[in-house]
Write a protein that holds these residues in place. Structure first.
Motif, PDB file in Angstrom:
ATOM      1  N   LEU A  67      40.457  39.679  54.738  1.00 18.85           N
ATOM      2  CA  LEU A  67      39.629  39.693  53.526  1.00 18.85           C
ATOM      3  C   LEU A  67      38.960  41.053  53.384  1.00 18.85           C
ATOM      4  O   LEU A  67      38.631  41.701  54.376  1.00 18.85           O
ATOM      5  N   ASN A  85      37.225  37.538  46.674  1.00 19.82           N
ATOM      6  CA  ASN A  85      38.527  36.865  46.534  1.00 19.82           C
ATOM      7  C   ASN A  85      39.713  37.820  46.683  1.00 19.82           C
ATOM      8  O   ASN A  85      40.781  37.578  46.135  1.00 19.82           O
ATOM      9  N   THR A  86      39.535  38.925  47.427  1.00 20.75           N
ATOM     10  CA  THR A  86      40.594  39.934  47.565  1.00 20.75           C
ATOM     11  C   THR A  86      41.003  40.060  49.025  1.00 20.75           C
ATOM     12  O   THR A  86      40.155  40.090  49.923  1.00 20.75           O
ATOM     13  N   ILE A  87      42.340  40.122  49.238  1.00 19.87           N
ATOM     14  CA  ILE A  87      42.892  40.275  50.592  1.00 19.87           C
ATOM     15  C   ILE A  87      43.688  41.575  50.682  1.00 19.87           C
ATOM     16  O   ILE A  87      44.140  42.118  49.673  1.00 19.87           O
ATOM     17  N   THR A 115      44.089  40.083  44.545  1.00 24.30           N
ATOM     18  CA  THR A 115      42.848  39.392  44.179  1.00 24.30           C
ATOM     19  C   THR A 115      43.195  38.041  43.572  1.00 24.30           C
ATOM     20  O   THR A 115      43.960  37.959  42.585  1.00 24.30           O
ATOM     21  N   TYR A 116      42.648  36.960  44.165  1.00 28.89           N
ATOM     22  CA  TYR A 116      42.902  35.613  43.672  1.00 28.89           C
ATOM     23  C   TYR A 116      41.942  35.282  42.527  1.00 28.89           C
ATOM     24  O   TYR A 116      40.807  35.799  42.473  1.00 28.89           O
ATOM     25  N   PRO A 128      38.420  30.911  44.555  1.00 30.98           N
ATOM     26  CA  PRO A 128      38.454  30.636  45.998  1.00 30.98           C
ATOM     27  C   PRO A 128      39.418  29.490  46.325  1.00 30.98           C
ATOM     28  O   PRO A 128      39.767  28.680  45.463  1.00 30.98           O
ATOM     29  N   VAL A 144      40.174  31.928  51.065  1.00 33.22           N
ATOM     30  CA  VAL A 144      39.532  32.919  50.208  1.00 33.22           C
ATOM     31  C   VAL A 144      38.272  32.303  49.614  1.00 33.22           C
ATOM     32  O   VAL A 144      38.303  31.185  49.108  1.00 33.22           O
ATOM     33  N   ASN A 183      37.281  35.670  59.502  1.00 30.37           N
ATOM     34  CA  ASN A 183      37.929  35.098  58.319  1.00 30.37           C
ATOM     35  C   ASN A 183      37.020  35.155  57.099  1.00 30.37           C
ATOM     36  O   ASN A 183      37.346  34.605  56.051  1.00 30.37           O
ATOM     37  N   GLN A 184      35.874  35.802  57.245  1.00 35.37           N
ATOM     38  CA  GLN A 184      34.966  36.092  56.131  1.00 35.37           C
ATOM     39  C   GLN A 184      34.568  37.567  56.203  1.00 35.37           C
ATOM     40  O   GLN A 184      34.615  38.183  57.274  1.00 35.37           O
TER      41      GLN A 184
END
Length: 623
Positions: A378, A383-385, A416-417, A420, A445, A476-477
């Motif tokens: 992340l 919301n972007t990976i 970017t999703y 979430p 996300v 993961n955050q």
């Protein structure tokens, strides 16, 4: 604003003149005429126009930007002198223009004249003298002329002339500053022209047949002179004032030898040459690089032998598969995987041949299955990976799917999703028709509860000693703050670092407990600890070059634990090794110097090697 108006008025005037020339007559002709009266430095100007029509006036007084729009202005000048006054007019009714110019003299202008000059010899041609006119006032008033008398029967009226004397000697040069019919002033000074310096310094050298470190230098300077003095610099800190000296070097290497010949203060010349002192002490070396995806494509070998300033007689590579090469940095393709014994043999000069051999392993090409391994994390953007393939190579094709109906086709990508959630990211990598590999990972996300939030760290050792470590927090955050503590097994107080992903250099061997306390973007506080073992840390060196910048020589000091050979190389900004020097170091502190007079101006790195230790320092060469 005034500086803009002046050209405008001049433009109007010339335009008006052009317009009048096209017609019959200019009805404004003569309307700009004027008179003036002088009272010390104050001047009253009077327009002589007597018409009743409305006129616009513009006066330029000839002192800087001073001006006026009055019909009959009064102006006080700062100092005596000769001034050019311009009067512009415009008749608003007849729509025509005129101008008048007059020169006025205030005070005794001759009192202002202060002739003076300076001179300088041409360094390459001492009989060529450049004269610099520094007379005052500068610029000179109107009507001032200059006359030079060079003391050899010739003269010039140039402002700052150049004169070539035909014979050496002492000459009285005079500068006359004159206003015709009014006054003149003279300034004289002596100019010394030395005899021509015809020196052509030169020298040769030969090595002693029984001692290759001992050299005989022969002075070939022409013409010879019984009054000449010489100074030799042998490039290793030693010098001599003998005409034909003999010098013995302590180590082989490339030395800059300089001969300076002195006849007088105006006749000094120097010549420098590189002298290669050879002893069979240089050791060859090489490195190699494989293709990360398909090693059988070939291996790039790089010759790291420090001999770039000495052309070797022969270079021969043996690749361990029955093939050879004489290139300096060859590229070789192996037919199959395996272990190969590669040797590099260099003949530096007759009687001095060295060889180094190393074992290299050509592995099987990377398995198709692991080509699709990837990392995903992340980013700080909501919301972007960020996703990156473990193996990036232009010969591979990449296909990403992000679990929301979108994808990408590069080895590294961001996405970017829209909202979430939990998504499955897959990477498929193609290598030819018979190799396609796919790997999938799940990622969450958006905000997570603290119970599902994970934090840990990874680390990488950055040097061969393993004591310089780069720490990287993993979660993961998104992590918004990091606090690190590092504590040795027997220490009472830990080292605290408040920084993101720090690099820390351990100064002592031992076992350390490293803890990360992280605050994530979803408000969670997590702590993760691990232990790290630090082995023995080898000695390092601190190197300083003086002077810096340098012109002809550099110096450096080293503290050695025993008698040993020190190798010093000078590397330019392009990575080319320009010179290599060898020194016999003694236990304790040692001082060394290297001649750099023949190096071009620029930035260089001094690289010093001894007892397995390598240290370097940058310096600047100036002329």
């Amino acid at each position: 604003m005034k500086k803009v108006l002046y050209p405008l008025y001049a433009l109007l005037f010339f335009w008006a003149s052009g317009a009048a020339a096209q017609g019959t007559t200019n009805p404004c002709t003569g309307k700009a005429n004027f008179q003036f009266t002088v009272n010390n430095l104050t001047v009253n100007f009077y327009s002589l126009n007597t018409s009743n029509t409305q006129l616009k006036h513009r006066w330029l007084f000839g002192q800087g930007d001073a001006s006026s729009d009055a019909a009959n202005p009064v102006f006080t000048y700062n100092s005596p002198g000769v001034y050019k006054v311009i009067h512009y007019i415009k008749d608003e009714v007849l729509n025509c223009y005129d101008s008048a110019v007059k020169e006025i003299r205030l005070g005794n202008v001759c009192d202002l004249l202060k002739p003076k000059f300076e001179w300088q010899r041409d360094s390459a041609h001492p009989a060529r003298i450049k004269f610099y006119n520094v007379s005052q006032p500068n610029p000179p008033p109107a009507g001032v002329s200059f006359k030079w008398s060079f003391g050899d029967g010739s003269s010039s009226s140039d402002f700052s002339p150049v004169h070539i004397y035909q014979q050496p000697g002492e000459y009285e040069v005079c500068l006359i500053m004159r206003i015709d019919g009014v006054c003149e002033k003279t300034f004289c000074a002596k100019v010394i022209v030395p005899p021509p310096c015809n020196l052509q310094p030169n020298f040769s050298w030969t090595a002693d047949a029984s001692n290759p470190l001992k050299y005989k230098f022969t002075n070939l300077t022409a013409p010879t002179s019984t009054t000449a003095q010489v100074r030799w610099s042998f490039g290793d800190g030693a010098s001599s004032s003998e005409w034909n000296p003999t010098h013995e070097y302590k180590e082989a290497g490339v030395y800059t030898v300089c001969l300076k010949v002195y006849i007088s203060n105006t006749c000094v010349k120097e010549i420098c040459k590189q002298v290669v002192v050879r002893a069979c002490t240089i050791e060859p070396g090489f490195s190699w690089q494989l293709d990360s995806i398909y090693p059988l494509r070939g291996v790039q070998f790089r010759n790291t032998t420090p001999v770039l300033t000495i052309q070797p007689l022969r270079v021969r590579w043996s690749f361990g598969d029955g093939t050879e090469s004489s290139e300096w940095n060859p590229f070789h393709k192996y037919e199959k995987p395996g272990t190969y014994h590669v040797c590099l043999k260099i003949a530096f000069f007759e009687g001095c041949t060295k060889e180094v051999c190393k074992t290299i392993v050509i592995p099987e090409p990377a398995s198709c299955e692991r080509l699709s391994n990837f990392e995903v994390r992340l980013t700080s953007v909501p919301n972007t990976i960020k996703a990156e393939a473990a193996i990036a190579n232009s010969s591979l094709k990449y296909v990403w799917t992000f679990g929301d109906g979108t994808g990408a086709f590069t080895a590294s990508t961001s996405h970017t999703y829209a909202k979430p959630g939990k998504y499955t990211i897959c990477l498929t990598v193609y290598r030819g028709e018979n190799c396609a590999s796919t790997t999938c990972k799940e990622i969450v996300v958006g905000p997570l509860p603290c119970s599902l939030t994970t934090v840990k760290f990874e680390y990488q050792r950055l040097n061969s000693a393993g004591n310089s470590i780069k720490f990287t927090a993993v979660s993961n955050q998104t992590i918004i703050s990091q606090r690190w503590s590092i504590q040795k097994d027997n220490a009472t107080t830990p080292v605290i670092i408040n920084a993101n992903n720090p690099t820390y250099t351990f100064t002592q061997p031992g076992i350390y407990k490293v803890c990360l306390r992280a605050v994530t973007i979803n408000g969670c506080v997590k702590e993760y600890c691990d232990t790290i073992r630090i082995g023995e840390i080898p000695s390092t060196c601190s190197l300083q070059v003086t002077p810096n910048p340098a012109t002809t020589q550099i110096f450096f000091r080293l503290e050695l634990r025993g008698n040993q050979t020190v190798t010093a190389s000078i590397v330019d900004a392009m990575g080319v090794r320009r010179t290599v020097h060898f020194f016999n170091g003694l236990q304790g502190w040692n001082s060394f110097n290297i001649g750099i007079a023949t190096l071009p101006a620029g930035y260089y790195t001094l690289e010093v090697k001894y007892n397995g230790i390598v240290c370097s320092s940058k310096f600047q060469k100036v002329n």
